[in-house]
Design an enzyme around this catalytic site. Sequence first.
Site, short mmCIF file in Angstrom:
data_model
loop_
_atom_site.label_atom_id
_atom_site.label_comp_id
_atom_site.label_asym_id
_atom_site.label_seq_id
_atom_site.Cartn_x
_atom_site.Cartn_y
_atom_site.Cartn_z
N LYS A 1 5.54 8.73 -0.12
CA LYS A 1 5.80 7.49 -0.86
C LYS A 1 7.26 7.46 -1.27
O LYS A 1 7.82 8.49 -1.66
CB LYS A 1 4.87 7.47 -2.08
CG LYS A 1 4.90 6.22 -2.94
CD LYS A 1 3.85 6.35 -4.04
CE LYS A 1 3.79 5.16 -4.97
NZ LYS A 1 2.73 5.32 -6.00
N SER B 1 -0.38 1.85 -6.32
CA SER B 1 0.93 1.46 -5.80
C SER B 1 1.28 2.18 -4.50
O SER B 1 2.24 1.82 -3.82
CB SER B 1 2.00 1.77 -6.85
OG SER B 1 2.03 3.16 -7.15
N SER C 1 -3.11 5.01 -8.72
CA SER C 1 -2.42 4.71 -7.47
C SER C 1 -2.72 5.67 -6.35
O SER C 1 -2.38 5.39 -5.19
CB SER C 1 -0.90 4.69 -7.73
OG SER C 1 -0.56 3.65 -8.61
#
Length: 582
Positions: A68, A142, A166
């Site tokens: 990420k 996210s 997330s």
Amino acid sequence: MTTDTPITTDRLNELIGTNNSTARVANAFARIRDLDDPAIFIETADPQAGVRSVDEALPMAGLTFAAKNNIDVEGLATTAGCPSYAYAPERSAAVVQRLTDAGATCVGATNLDQFATGLVGTRSPYGVPRNAVDARLVPGGSSAGSAVAVARGLVDIALGTDTAGSGRVPAAQNRIIGIKPTRGRISARGVVPAVASLDCVSIFASSVGLAALGLDVCSGFDERDPWSRPAEHPPMVMPTLSVGVPRDPELATELDEAAWVASVDRLRALPFVEVVEVGIDALIETGLMLYEGPWVAERYAAVGRFLDAEPHDADPTVSSIVRSGAAFTAADAYRADYRLQGLRRDADTLWDSIDVLMVPTTPGVATLDEVSADPVGRNSALGHYTNWVNLLDQSAVAVPGVDRADGWPFGVTFVGQAWADETLIDIAQRYTGEVSLVDQQPFGGRGHVDIVVVGAHLRGQPLNWQLTDHGGRFVSAGFTTDDYRLYALGGPGIAKPALVRVPGDGSQAIEVETWRLPIAALGTFASYIPAPLGLGRVQLADGTSPTGFIAEAIATADAIDVTAHGGWRNYLRSTGVDVPAI
């Protein structure tokens, strides 16, 4: 993943699909290039450099991963989903380094809800990754790009982060596995903070076994990360597991009831499981505090001043949420902490009656159209069963449940206390069918790894406790192949050997021992090993090549060659040390 299976090269190949490591990495880059979804990755690594980096001698050679883009990867810009925030990290985050040191190849940086603020995956100027199940659905956030990259088969493992869910919501939305470990188990050094006191690095994979392998490699105490914690002992083996599920009155009103009932029925069908209905009011109330309380001020502490300048590429919803944190006072923070302490006390009573809690990961799915019409409301609904977990210092593993009647995914999450990760992984493997019902054993025996030791960890030697205290047990004594040399290292403290494979004159078979260590303890055990020592493959005379202690060649520069003694105990005896008889 069957129980009591060492992570050998063959076992790793079984998990990741082939034994041609270089080809696997090259194919991963090709799949990324050919897939028509530019919103999954913010930046990809150089394919040629990635292929050249494959080292067949390392235990995770051929395994690919993505990170990420709020996690630093050397050579890639860290944006946190905001182009104007971008910076070039001097080094990779600690968690990325652990994977690359083990031989895994990072293929790129994935898209996210900007500054890791959101559970929908739509709050990014880089676009919206397409949900792998149905393009009408949000990917979840996210950690949207990381989850979709796994679900589409682009990588074996992906790193996300999890503050409010997330690492779990995107797993549910894309029908994959998401492990949200105990806070501090994986170092957060090199991760752009969202709420630093709650943030966790999370692991996505297509199977529980592969996600667990990623967790084992990524875990370890990091003294340079103030939020890192030394691991506690894994839970004891339990003959049965008591799993709590929420009572009907405490379920979300918009829950897909049919999918949930079917998912609970699957749980009830497992052997060694007792299902108990429990109240979760204290958990839900805790979750509501996350965005109503001053933890939003931690988001402001992280990136608020940057957003105060109103950069042109700031997502308006994210900016509004983060900047609202400036309004909280220190008194607000203390009042919230006092309230949380009371709720934590109430929540802790849950574990008096159950070992594990199973809840829906989300009440249901969210479509792109729904989120567009109500971005905050739909986001909040997705976090109904996830928001409390980090506030209460719990661990969690999200897995696919029984799909909805319309074919859309429905996920469930197993939740436990801090350091219950291995118990959660065990029940998750059973629930998903990765462990054959015929082979199932009482809980706690998820798997082991065989470790070859050559010196201070041998039976009767001063560091043997590092194995025994972490559940290790002696398997056998034996010898390496006849192409090794053994050196005695200088320096302070306990005398240590260095085992180096050097075919040629002077090399010979060296006496070793094989110990079986719970794979859950591998990360902690590895953290004890000082450079230039490390773990790698050791060739044994019986034809196997388990993981064992090896040394970099540089270790031998000022060391004493003790190969002729044939083993560490014989060398110690030659120096007058009283070696216990075994």
